[in-house]
Motif scaffolding. Sequence first.
Motif, PDB file in Angstrom:
ATOM      1  N   UNK A   1       0.815  -1.215   0.000  1.00  0.00           N
ATOM      2  CA  UNK A   1       0.000   0.000   0.000  1.00  0.00           C
ATOM      3  C   UNK A   1       0.850   1.266   0.000  1.00  0.00           C
ATOM      4  N   UNK A   2       1.895   1.305   0.814  1.00  0.00           N
ATOM      5  CA  UNK A   2       2.708   2.516   0.895  1.00  0.00           C
ATOM      6  C   UNK A   2       3.364   2.828  -0.449  1.00  0.00           C
ATOM      7  N   UNK A   3       3.882   1.792  -1.105  1.00  0.00           N
ATOM      8  CA  UNK A   3       4.504   1.999  -2.416  1.00  0.00           C
ATOM      9  C   UNK A   3       3.474   2.481  -3.436  1.00  0.00           C
ATOM     10  N   UNK A   4       2.303   1.846  -3.421  1.00  0.00           N
ATOM     11  CA  UNK A   4       1.267   2.226  -4.379  1.00  0.00           C
ATOM     12  C   UNK A   4       0.796   3.656  -4.148  1.00  0.00           C
ATOM     13  N   UNK A   5       0.531   4.005  -2.893  1.00  0.00           N
ATOM     14  CA  UNK A   5       0.012   5.345  -2.612  1.00  0.00           C
ATOM     15  C   UNK A   5       1.053   6.430  -2.873  1.00  0.00           C
ATOM     16  N   UNK A   6       2.310   6.103  -2.650  1.00  0.00           N
ATOM     17  CA  UNK A   6       3.365   7.075  -2.955  1.00  0.00           C
ATOM     18  C   UNK A   6       3.425   7.332  -4.461  1.00  0.00           C
ATOM     19  N   UNK A   7       3.382   6.252  -5.240  1.00  0.00           N
ATOM     20  CA  UNK A   7       3.429   6.381  -6.697  1.00  0.00           C
ATOM     21  C   UNK A   7       2.182   7.097  -7.219  1.00  0.00           C
ATOM     22  N   UNK A   8       1.017   6.743  -6.687  1.00  0.00           N
ATOM     23  CA  UNK A   8      -0.225   7.388  -7.119  1.00  0.00           C
ATOM     24  C   UNK A   8      -0.220   8.856  -6.722  1.00  0.00           C
ATOM     25  N   UNK A   9       0.279   9.151  -5.527  1.00  0.00           N
ATOM     26  CA  UNK A   9       0.336  10.535  -5.069  1.00  0.00           C
ATOM     27  C   UNK A   9       1.205  11.406  -5.962  1.00  0.00           C
ATOM     28  N   UNK A  10       2.308  10.854  -6.442  1.00  0.00           N
ATOM     29  CA  UNK A  10       3.186  11.608  -7.345  1.00  0.00           C
ATOM     30  C   UNK A  10       2.470  11.921  -8.651  1.00  0.00           C
ATOM     31  N   UNK A  11       1.668  10.967  -9.141  1.00  0.00           N
ATOM     32  CA  UNK A  11       0.917  11.178 -10.379  1.00  0.00           C
ATOM     33  C   UNK A  11      -0.134  12.268 -10.219  1.00  0.00           C
ATOM     34  N   UNK A  12      -0.748  12.278  -9.035  1.00  0.00           N
ATOM     35  CA  UNK A  12      -1.882  13.180  -8.798  1.00  0.00           C
ATOM     36  C   UNK A  12      -1.474  14.488  -8.133  1.00  0.00           C
ATOM     37  N   UNK A  13      -0.222  14.572  -7.688  1.00  0.00           N
ATOM     38  CA  UNK A  13       0.202  15.763  -6.948  1.00  0.00           C
ATOM     39  C   UNK A  13      -0.419  15.834  -5.575  1.00  0.00           C
ATOM     40  N   UNK A  14      -0.646  14.642  -4.964  1.00  0.00           N
ATOM     41  CA  UNK A  14      -1.271  14.556  -3.637  1.00  0.00           C
ATOM     42  C   UNK A  14      -0.362  13.774  -2.693  1.00  0.00           C
ATOM     43  N   UNK A  15      -0.645  13.892  -1.415  1.00  0.00           N
ATOM     44  CA  UNK A  15       0.068  13.094  -0.423  1.00  0.00           C
ATOM     45  C   UNK A  15      -0.960  12.215   0.293  1.00  0.00           C
ATOM     46  N   UNK A  16      -0.786  10.896   0.180  1.00  0.00           N
ATOM     47  CA  UNK A  16      -1.666   9.952   0.869  1.00  0.00           C
ATOM     48  C   UNK A  16      -0.989   9.479   2.148  1.00  0.00           C
ATOM     49  N   UNK A  17      -1.759   9.426   3.207  1.00  0.00           N
ATOM     50  CA  UNK A  17      -1.229   8.956   4.482  1.00  0.00           C
ATOM     51  C   UNK A  17      -0.900   7.468   4.387  1.00  0.00           C
ATOM     52  N   UNK A  18       0.316   7.055   4.773  1.00  0.00           N
ATOM     53  CA  UNK A  18       0.678   5.642   4.686  1.00  0.00           C
ATOM     54  C   UNK A  18      -0.118   4.776   5.666  1.00  0.00           C
TER      55      UNK A  18
END
Length: 248
Positions: free
Chosen positions: A40-57
């Motif tokens: 999850x942390x890897x996925x959310x970090x990668x998705x956040x970079x695409x979207x310009x967002x920060x997801x809580x791990x």
Amino acid sequence: MEKSIEKLLKERNIKALIFDLDGVITQTARVHAHAWKRMFDDYLEERGKREGKIYKPLQIETDYRQYVDGIPRYDGVRNYLASRSIVLPEGAPTDEPGKETVAGLGNLKNSYFQEVVRQEGVDVYQDTVEWLKKQRGKGLRTAVISASKNCKAILESAGIEHLFEVRVDGVVAVELGLKGKPAPDVFLEAARQLQVQPWESAIFEDALAGVEAGKQGGFALVVGVDRTNNPTELLDHGADVVIEKFPS
């Protein structure tokens, strides 16, 4: 504590014991938790970079226990992503690990889990195994349940498959169309296969969804096994009694 459990088993005329696998019998709960966090942390970090967002791990102490622990893999993916307001296509069980679908992320988590098991093997909780052997010696029936599709391989790796008359795991659940915890289906099926009634059976669970399922299923005794110092949560979710380890 031993007298307390033994007394409850006797008072409630318990004939069968149904054990969850991860965190109760085997020390694989932490492996599952860290595999989920890595994925999850890897996925959310990668998705956040695409979207310009920060997801809580993912927080193992809270998020993992609330959304993922003890329930079927794809349900865990769906639940956790919903907590981050993310909805993905379901995909198919054959999706490549890491594909951006519920199934793909679930499969990636499973590959991480299997990697650790292959490298490090499986450790059991010796207190559980010794207590279980004693109860079998007294004539009590035994079953193991798990949301995991790796259950059979883990039991074989640990050399304890022979201790259980019945196994209802993620593979069996799919075959029979059983709902995952907190629905009581897997426990009820284990009791059915043991040819006992729920009110003649005791459940041993470390997951919040698991003790909820035991309570919903009308089982005679729901024992929360507290390996992570969260006894109050287990009691609040339906455990009749909580133990830190099985008595010697």
